[in-house]
Motif scaffolding. Structure first.
Motif, PDB file in Angstrom:
ATOM      1  N   GLY A 133      -3.094  10.144  -6.794  1.00  0.00           N
ATOM      2  CA  GLY A 133      -3.553   8.918  -7.016  1.00  0.00           C
ATOM      3  C   GLY A 133      -4.480   9.020  -8.254  1.00  0.00           C
ATOM      4  O   GLY A 133      -4.770  10.033  -8.547  1.00  0.00           O
ATOM      5  N   GLY A 134      -4.705   7.840  -8.647  1.00  0.00           N
ATOM      6  CA  GLY A 134      -5.611   7.681  -9.823  1.00  0.00           C
ATOM      7  C   GLY A 134      -5.187   6.973 -11.028  1.00  0.00           C
ATOM      8  O   GLY A 134      -4.551   6.287 -10.658  1.00  0.00           O
ATOM      9  N   VAL A 135      -5.521   7.211 -12.177  1.00  0.00           N
ATOM     10  CA  VAL A 135      -5.171   6.371 -13.129  1.00  0.00           C
ATOM     11  C   VAL A 135      -3.869   7.050 -13.844  1.00  0.00           C
ATOM     12  O   VAL A 135      -3.714   8.346 -14.458  1.00  0.00           O
ATOM     13  N   TYR A 136      -2.945   6.198 -14.200  1.00  0.00           N
ATOM     14  CA  TYR A 136      -1.671   6.390 -14.911  1.00  0.00           C
ATOM     15  C   TYR A 136      -1.750   5.615 -16.044  1.00  0.00           C
ATOM     16  O   TYR A 136      -1.816   4.218 -16.194  1.00  0.00           O
ATOM     17  N   GLU A 137      -1.459   6.288 -17.214  1.00  0.00           N
ATOM     18  CA  GLU A 137      -1.460   5.629 -18.695  1.00  0.00           C
ATOM     19  C   GLU A 137      -0.086   5.656 -19.329  1.00  0.00           C
ATOM     20  O   GLU A 137       0.845   6.831 -19.077  1.00  0.00           O
ATOM     21  N   CYS A 138       0.386   4.531 -19.796  1.00  0.00           N
ATOM     22  CA  CYS A 138       1.388   4.362 -20.550  1.00  0.00           C
ATOM     23  C   CYS A 138       1.131   4.172 -22.040  1.00  0.00           C
ATOM     24  O   CYS A 138       0.180   3.293 -22.500  1.00  0.00           O
ATOM     25  N   THR A 139       1.593   4.859 -22.984  1.00  0.00           N
ATOM     26  CA  THR A 139       1.384   4.700 -24.290  1.00  0.00           C
ATOM     27  C   THR A 139       2.764   4.758 -25.113  1.00  0.00           C
ATOM     28  O   THR A 139       3.631   5.251 -24.989  1.00  0.00           O
ATOM     29  N   PHE A 140       2.520   3.721 -26.029  1.00  0.00           N
ATOM     30  CA  PHE A 140       3.618   3.435 -26.963  1.00  0.00           C
ATOM     31  C   PHE A 140       3.297   3.918 -28.482  1.00  0.00           C
ATOM     32  O   PHE A 140       2.258   3.715 -28.944  1.00  0.00           O
ATOM     33  N   GLU A 141       4.063   4.703 -28.988  1.00  0.00           N
ATOM     34  CA  GLU A 141       3.839   5.461 -30.214  1.00  0.00           C
ATOM     35  C   GLU A 141       4.857   5.154 -31.309  1.00  0.00           C
ATOM     36  O   GLU A 141       6.229   5.294 -31.076  1.00  0.00           O
ATOM     37  N   GLU A 142       4.521   4.238 -32.379  1.00  0.00           N
ATOM     38  CA  GLU A 142       5.586   3.868 -33.384  1.00  0.00           C
ATOM     39  C   GLU A 142       5.459   5.277 -34.408  1.00  0.00           C
ATOM     40  O   GLU A 142       4.642   5.599 -35.107  1.00  0.00           O
ATOM     41  N   THR A 143       6.961   5.828 -34.533  1.00  0.00           N
ATOM     42  CA  THR A 143       7.033   6.981 -35.129  1.00  0.00           C
ATOM     43  C   THR A 143       7.104   7.049 -36.638  1.00  0.00           C
ATOM     44  O   THR A 143       6.968   7.948 -37.483  1.00  0.00           O
ATOM     45  N   ASP A 144       7.083   5.648 -37.247  1.00  0.00           N
ATOM     46  CA  ASP A 144       7.255   5.630 -38.695  1.00  0.00           C
ATOM     47  C   ASP A 144       5.737   5.906 -39.125  1.00  0.00           C
ATOM     48  O   ASP A 144       5.707   6.565 -40.353  1.00  0.00           O
TER      49      ASP A 144
ATOM     50  N   LYS B  36       0.864  -1.235   0.104  1.00  0.00           N
ATOM     51  CA  LYS B  36      -0.133  -0.028  -0.001  1.00  0.00           C
ATOM     52  C   LYS B  36       0.977   1.119   0.121  1.00  0.00           C
ATOM     53  O   LYS B  36       1.911   1.289   0.510  1.00  0.00           O
ATOM     54  N   ILE B  37       0.255   2.292  -0.688  1.00  0.00           N
ATOM     55  CA  ILE B  37       0.978   3.658  -0.644  1.00  0.00           C
ATOM     56  C   ILE B  37       0.209   4.576   0.152  1.00  0.00           C
ATOM     57  O   ILE B  37      -0.826   4.547   0.205  1.00  0.00           O
ATOM     58  N   LYS B  38       1.121   5.578   1.072  1.00  0.00           N
ATOM     59  CA  LYS B  38       0.650   6.546   1.604  1.00  0.00           C
ATOM     60  C   LYS B  38       1.126   7.857   1.491  1.00  0.00           C
ATOM     61  O   LYS B  38       2.143   7.763   0.687  1.00  0.00           O
ATOM     62  N   GLU B  39       0.549   8.816   1.905  1.00  0.00           N
ATOM     63  CA  GLU B  39       1.057  10.209   1.722  1.00  0.00           C
ATOM     64  C   GLU B  39       2.410  10.094   2.206  1.00  0.00           C
ATOM     65  O   GLU B  39       2.648   9.737   3.141  1.00  0.00           O
ATOM     66  N   GLY B  40       3.426  10.957   1.429  1.00  0.00           N
ATOM     67  CA  GLY B  40       4.775  11.359   1.773  1.00  0.00           C
ATOM     68  C   GLY B  40       5.461  10.268   1.165  1.00  0.00           C
ATOM     69  O   GLY B  40       7.022  10.521   1.301  1.00  0.00           O
TER      70      GLY B  40
ATOM     71  N   LYS C 103      -4.351   1.820 -12.062  1.00  0.00           N
ATOM     72  CA  LYS C 103      -4.755   2.814 -10.848  1.00  0.00           C
ATOM     73  C   LYS C 103      -4.018   2.687  -9.615  1.00  0.00           C
ATOM     74  O   LYS C 103      -3.726   1.653  -9.244  1.00  0.00           O
ATOM     75  N   VAL C 104      -3.656   3.874  -9.125  1.00  0.00           N
ATOM     76  CA  VAL C 104      -2.908   4.193  -8.165  1.00  0.00           C
ATOM     77  C   VAL C 104      -3.702   4.789  -6.824  1.00  0.00           C
ATOM     78  O   VAL C 104      -4.225   5.597  -7.088  1.00  0.00           O
ATOM     79  N   SER C 105      -3.855   4.259  -5.683  1.00  0.00           N
ATOM     80  CA  SER C 105      -4.347   4.479  -4.596  1.00  0.00           C
ATOM     81  C   SER C 105      -3.355   5.006  -3.405  1.00  0.00           C
ATOM     82  O   SER C 105      -2.448   4.431  -3.318  1.00  0.00           O
ATOM     83  N   VAL C 106      -3.360   6.476  -3.070  1.00  0.00           N
ATOM     84  CA  VAL C 106      -2.558   7.007  -2.069  1.00  0.00           C
ATOM     85  C   VAL C 106      -3.434   7.256  -0.884  1.00  0.00           C
ATOM     86  O   VAL C 106      -4.323   7.757  -0.935  1.00  0.00           O
ATOM     87  N   ASN C 107      -3.166   6.388   0.142  1.00  0.00           N
ATOM     88  CA  ASN C 107      -3.829   6.544   1.409  1.00  0.00           C
ATOM     89  C   ASN C 107      -3.301   7.738   2.271  1.00  0.00           C
ATOM     90  O   ASN C 107      -2.242   7.974   2.123  1.00  0.00           O
TER      91      ASN C 107
ATOM     92  N   ARG D 156       7.656   9.855  -8.383  1.00  0.00           N
ATOM     93  CA  ARG D 156       7.176  10.980  -7.765  1.00  0.00           C
ATOM     94  C   ARG D 156       7.309  11.158  -6.407  1.00  0.00           C
ATOM     95  O   ARG D 156       6.955  10.029  -5.473  1.00  0.00           O
ATOM     96  N   THR D 157       7.888  12.105  -5.783  1.00  0.00           N
ATOM     97  CA  THR D 157       8.011  12.167  -4.413  1.00  0.00           C
ATOM     98  C   THR D 157       7.156  12.926  -3.516  1.00  0.00           C
ATOM     99  O   THR D 157       6.488  13.955  -4.212  1.00  0.00           O
ATOM    100  N   ASN D 158       7.053  12.370  -2.681  1.00  0.00           N
ATOM    101  CA  ASN D 158       6.141  13.060  -1.438  1.00  0.00           C
ATOM    102  C   ASN D 158       4.950  13.153  -2.026  1.00  0.00           C
ATOM    103  O   ASN D 158       4.276  14.225  -2.057  1.00  0.00           O
ATOM    104  N   VAL D 159       4.455  12.032  -2.527  1.00  0.00           N
ATOM    105  CA  VAL D 159       2.901  12.012  -2.967  1.00  0.00           C
ATOM    106  C   VAL D 159       1.909  12.254  -2.027  1.00  0.00           C
ATOM    107  O   VAL D 159       1.973  12.031  -0.802  1.00  0.00           O
TER     108      VAL D 159
END
Length: 655
Positions: free
Chosen positions: A315-326, A267-271, A336-340, A307-310
């Protein structure tokens, strides 16, 4: 040489056999082939039979030229044998005839000796026979070398892509090359798999072979192992040599993108410091990977985000996108990340509460949290209650004090918050200590302290038994007030501490008793015992001194302060209550001695004692005692009186 003599005989025999029609029978047997490694010695055997015997047999050896013509290389007649000159074998061959076996030996054979050899047997009659043997020469090739393509190969290529090349040198006969992928042979099946080979004949006649593999690459080939296998021949066998293994780099677009929390684990907590990692199942060189927080649009072009001292908003949704440049194709994944969190503890009522003595005390403590919490109450670091509510059915003065509420999250270490509540209990003051206190002192100034509890904070007043009000310094304490008064003592006195508030008052009595309160101002004279030794005593105010004449020859000075009483001896078991009586006896004795001295001095002046001429000598009665001179001083420093044996004043230089 016997040959000319026997020639007519042989000719005659031939004519005789011809006349009678009798011809000799000749047979030759040879192996179909003889195999030998290059550089070794080849032995070709010719087995023959004839009914004429060996005396008239001629043996000849030939090899077949590429144009099918014969080239004789060796000739053995009954009376002469030799290798033919100017041939490939002139200096490398020899013939060994043993009975009916003629063995031709060829030294240091090479691939150029890979020819067909003929053995011809002739007799004295026109009959002859021959046999043929194919000489096969072998040469093992070098170890195969393989080279993989250096650049990566895209699965999007339409035409077959080169995988690698394999080369083997200096073999004979020509080696064969076969390609393998993951231990499976690859056949030439265009356009999926294309294998092309080229052969080079070296100047030595040996073969060098090169093979190239091209194919359409798929994603599953990214971990494939490629190698080539060389098959070559040796006398009586076939051998195989395997090259080193190679891999290729395959470029392909991902079909899935994954993003996860690398740390902290659990689990993740503030700080905390949050680290996110992103990866995909593709492998493409020209691409961009981006991690983005959907709530704040915070993003980085990297496969890692830190990210420091969250805070909870991180918290929330983090998205990773892969883009092919050709072709700008995109694929993404999210997590989804939950910060307690645990907010500050809030006590109701806030800061402080006041209840009447005997009434119920009730307070609550809460802290907003994303997880289950546990609440405890402490007073003076001691656990007094568990749960959100602090409740005391009937409050007493002991209930008052500072309470601390502590809220923790049991399942996450380090998540804790606290707040305090001052509890005041309304009621009449209470003064610490007994109602009547006895105070005995030698001092002329005394400090008295009075501590009272109660709410509202009591007001403390000081008075004496004669009705005087005393000024004092009052300070508030955690549970009430405290006052300290300082005043001078002239006699035994009673002092009262009165603590009062809106709900009542409390009085404590201090009985102050002085141990010594007497001032001695003047001591007139002392009788003179002798004239040899002088004793001096200086007395200040409020001091009592008791001295005894001695017969020593030294001068002694006794100084007594206000707080000191000196006596010749002092019993260690005298109780405090008897000190006043002893001091009174000492004072009376000193006054009696002073009166006696005055009477003696008066009689002396009247001439009643020791005539004024001073001729009488006290030493007749006490010759062993020296004169004693006593110097008496008053508080206003009167002139000292020196008493001699004649009772007259003496000048200082007469002493």
């Amino acid at each position: 040489m016997a040959l000319p003599d026997t020639a007519p005989l042989l000719v005659g025999l031939l004519l005789l056999f011809h006349a009678f029609g009798a011809w000799a029978i000749v047979e030759v047997n040879m192996e179909d082939k003889v195999e030998v490694m290059a550089g070794e010695t080849a032995q070709i055997t010719c087995m023959f039979t004839t009914d004429e015997g060996l005396g008239g047999t001629t043996i000849q050896w030939f090899y077949v030229l590429p144009n099918k013509e014969r080239q004789r290389i060796y000739n053995k007649e009954p009376m002469h044998e030799a290798a033919e000159q100017n041939t490939l074998f002139t200096h490398r061959i020899s013939l060994n005839v043993n009975g009916t076996a003629a063995v031709l030996a060829i030294r240091d054979v090479g691939v150029r000796d890979n020819l067909e050899f003929i053995c011809v047997i002739k007799t004295l009659t026109p009959e002859e026979a021959e046999g043929r043997t194919q000489l096969q020469v072998f040469k093992s090739p070098t170890f195969p070398t393989i080279e993989a393509v250096e650049t990566g190969i895209s699965v999007n290529e339409e035409a077959p892509s080169k995988i690698g090349s394999c080369r083997v040198k200096n073999g004979y006969p020509k080696p064969n090359i076969t390609w393998y992928r993951n231990n499976m042979p690859l056949r030439n099946t265009p356009p999926e798999v294309v294998v092309t080979s080229s052969t080079t004949i070296e100047s030595s006649g040996l073969f060098s072979v090169q093979s190239e593999l091209t194919m359409k690459v798929k994603k599953e080939h990214k971990d494939a192992v490629f190698y080539c296998e060389v098959i070559y021949f040796v006398p009586g066998a076939t051998k195989m040599t395997e090259s080193q293994h190679i891999n290729i780099t395959v470029y392909y677009l991902p079909t899935e993108v994954n993003i996860w929390v690398e740390s902290p684990k659990g689990k993740i907590k503030e700080g905390d410091t949050l680290e996110l990692r992103c990866d995909n199942n593709g492998n493409y060189p020209s691409s961009i990977t981006t991690i983005k927080h959907q709530n704040s649009e915070y993003s980085v072009e990297n496969k890692t985000m830190v990210r420091t001292n969250v805070k909870r908003l991180d918290g929330g949704v983090y998205e990773c996108t892969f883009e092919e440049t050709d072709n700008f194709d995109e694929i993404s994944g999210s997590t989804k990340v939950s910060v307690n969190y645990l907010e500050s503890a809030v006590i109701t009522p806030k800061d402080s509460i006041a209840v009447m003595e005997g009434e119920e005390l009730k307070a609550s403590c809460n802290a907003l949290s994303s997880l289950q919490t546990s609440t405890t109450w402490f007073k003076n670091e001691k656990l007094v209650s568990k749960g959100n509510t602090l409740s005391v059915k009937s409050a007493t003065l002991e209930t008052a004090g500072m309470y601390k509420c502590v809220v923790t999250v049991p399942e996450m270490e380090g998540m804790k918050t606290s707040s305090t509540l001052q509890v005041n209990v309304k009621g009449s003051p209470q003064i610490l200590g007994p109602d009547v206190q006895e105070v005995e002192t030698y001092e002329t100034t005394v400090n008295l302290t009075c501590s009272a509890t109660g709410f509202p904070a009591p007001t403390i007043m000081w008075t004496t038994s004669d009705g005087k009000n005393l000024n004092a310094l009052q300070t508030e304490t955690e549970d009430g007030a405290q006052s300290v008064v300082t005043f001078k003592i002239t006699s035994n006195v009673k002092v009262f501490c009165n603590a009062s508030n809106d709900f009542g008052s409390k009085v404590v009595e201090f009985n102050i008793k002085t141990i010594l309160n007497t001032t001695l101002t003047t001591i007139t004279s002392m009788p003179t015992i002798s004239t040899t030794t002088r004793s001096t005593t200086t007395i200040s105010s409020d001091t009592v001194v008791h001295t005894t004449p001695t017969a020593t020859t030294t001068t002694s000075t006794n100084t007594i302060t206000d707080d000191t009483v000196q006596t010749p001896t002092k019993s260690p078991n005298i109780k405090k209550e008897s000190k006043g009586f002893v001091i009174a006896i000492i004072i009376i004795a000193i006054f009696l001695l002073a009166i006696l001295g005055s009477v003696l001095y008066f009689l002396y002046k009247k001439g009643r004692i020791c005539g004024r001429s001073g001729k009488q000598d006290f030493s007749k009665r006490k010759s062993s005692k020296d004169n004693i001179v006593v110097e008496m001083k008053s508080d206003n420093t009167e002139e000292a009186i020196l008493l001699g044996v004649n009772g007259e004043k003496q000048q200082p230089n007469d002493q």
